[in-house]
Scaffold this motif. Sequence first.
Motif, mmCIF file in Angstrom:
data_model
loop_
_atom_site.group_PDB
_atom_site.id
_atom_site.type_symbol
_atom_site.label_atom_id
_atom_site.label_comp_id
_atom_site.label_asym_id
_atom_site.label_seq_id
_atom_site.Cartn_x
_atom_site.Cartn_y
_atom_site.Cartn_z
ATOM 1 N N VAL A 105 0.861 -1.170 0.000
ATOM 2 C CA VAL A 105 0.000 0.000 0.000
ATOM 3 C C VAL A 105 0.905 1.229 0.000
ATOM 4 C CG1 VAL A 105 -1.765 1.285 1.262
ATOM 5 C CG2 VAL A 105 -1.775 -1.204 1.313
ATOM 6 N N ILE A 106 0.727 2.090 -1.007
ATOM 7 C CA ILE A 106 1.468 3.364 -1.011
ATOM 8 C C ILE A 106 0.631 4.345 -0.220
ATOM 9 C CG2 ILE A 106 2.400 5.227 -2.417
ATOM 10 C CD1 ILE A 106 2.765 3.211 -4.692
ATOM 11 N N GLU A 107 1.138 4.710 0.948
ATOM 12 C CA GLU A 107 0.398 5.606 1.837
ATOM 13 C C GLU A 107 0.366 7.025 1.295
ATOM 14 O OE1 GLU A 107 0.018 5.055 5.696
ATOM 15 O OE2 GLU A 107 0.015 2.904 5.377
ATOM 16 N N THR A 108 1.489 7.485 0.824
ATOM 17 C CA THR A 108 1.567 8.834 0.267
ATOM 18 C C THR A 108 2.718 8.903 -0.720
ATOM 19 O OG1 THR A 108 1.665 11.194 0.811
ATOM 20 C CG2 THR A 108 3.046 9.742 2.112
ATOM 21 N N ALA A 109 2.625 9.864 -1.626
ATOM 22 C CA ALA A 109 3.680 10.042 -2.629
ATOM 23 C C ALA A 109 3.902 11.534 -2.842
ATOM 24 C CB ALA A 109 3.292 9.370 -3.932
ATOM 25 N N LEU B 247 8.111 8.026 -1.776
ATOM 26 C CA LEU B 247 6.943 7.188 -1.501
ATOM 27 C C LEU B 247 7.046 6.643 -0.083
ATOM 28 C CD1 LEU B 247 7.085 4.915 -4.680
ATOM 29 C CD2 LEU B 247 5.731 6.974 -4.418
ATOM 30 N N THR C 63 0.862 15.017 -14.064
ATOM 31 C CA THR C 63 0.506 13.879 -13.219
ATOM 32 C C THR C 63 1.249 12.646 -13.710
ATOM 33 O OG1 THR C 63 -1.675 14.801 -12.782
ATOM 34 C CG2 THR C 63 -1.391 12.442 -12.368
ATOM 35 N N LYS D 245 1.965 8.395 -13.079
ATOM 36 C CA LYS D 245 1.528 7.143 -12.458
ATOM 37 C C LYS D 245 2.769 6.426 -11.972
ATOM 38 C CE LYS D 245 -0.804 2.766 -13.165
ATOM 39 N NZ LYS D 245 -1.340 1.812 -14.124
ATOM 40 N N ALA E 200 1.861 -1.970 -6.078
ATOM 41 C CA ALA E 200 0.952 -0.924 -5.652
ATOM 42 C C ALA E 200 1.163 0.257 -6.587
ATOM 43 C CB ALA E 200 1.234 -0.516 -4.209
ATOM 44 N N SER E 201 0.091 0.981 -6.859
ATOM 45 C CA SER E 201 0.220 2.119 -7.757
ATOM 46 C C SER E 201 -0.488 3.328 -7.183
ATOM 47 C CB SER E 201 -0.334 1.778 -9.138
ATOM 48 O OG SER E 201 -1.715 1.528 -9.065
ATOM 49 N N ILE E 202 -0.048 4.483 -7.642
ATOM 50 C CA ILE E 202 -0.636 5.742 -7.201
ATOM 51 C C ILE E 202 -0.368 6.784 -8.296
ATOM 52 C CG2 ILE E 202 1.419 6.561 -5.955
ATOM 53 C CD1 ILE E 202 -0.520 7.618 -3.765
ATOM 54 N N VAL F 176 0.411 10.729 -8.906
ATOM 55 C CA VAL F 176 0.931 11.859 -8.131
ATOM 56 C C VAL F 176 1.205 13.030 -9.082
ATOM 57 C CG1 VAL F 176 3.309 10.976 -8.267
ATOM 58 C CG2 VAL F 176 2.679 12.569 -6.446
#
Length: 166
Positions: free
Chosen positions: A52-56, A67, A145, A147, A158-160, A162
């Motif tokens: 799980v990526i909590e924040t980036a 990350l 942005t 990915k 996990a992806s996010i 930012v």
Amino acid sequence: MRGYLRKGISPIIATALLILIAIATGLLIYSFATGWIGGRALSTTGPSAVLVIETADANATGNTLTLYVRNDGGGAVNLTRIYLTNEEGATVLIPLNETNIIDDATTGGNNDSILQPGEVAKVYVNLSEISEEIGREIKLKAGYTYKVVLVASDGSEASIAVRAHK
């Protein structure tokens, strides 16, 4: 032909034999199915980690990517690479090693790429340095942005998305 007597097994014995054959066949099919399906259900072939990526954070001025990643799974994993995709769809592979990862970000623990279950790691990547290593320029642009897909050795990912800032 009259003197020739035809003898066979009685209907009760024939019925009992058919029932026994049916039960034996059923048991054989049952044991095969439970051994085959049960063996498949118990084997774990997929990833043992749940990343799980909590924040980036993507800093365009410093050309850095940070990350915070948590392992919610049941097994330790090695964080191996990041795929960074821009708005145009161009993707670059960023290999990870001990210099990019601060293991156990909550205590500032040792730098290694192994993420234990329940542990949070800070992944810090200086894209200017990585550009030199891989021979391809990676430059974040403010307002764009990106990915980010983080991949571990067991295949978990996990992806996010930012947005880069100045």
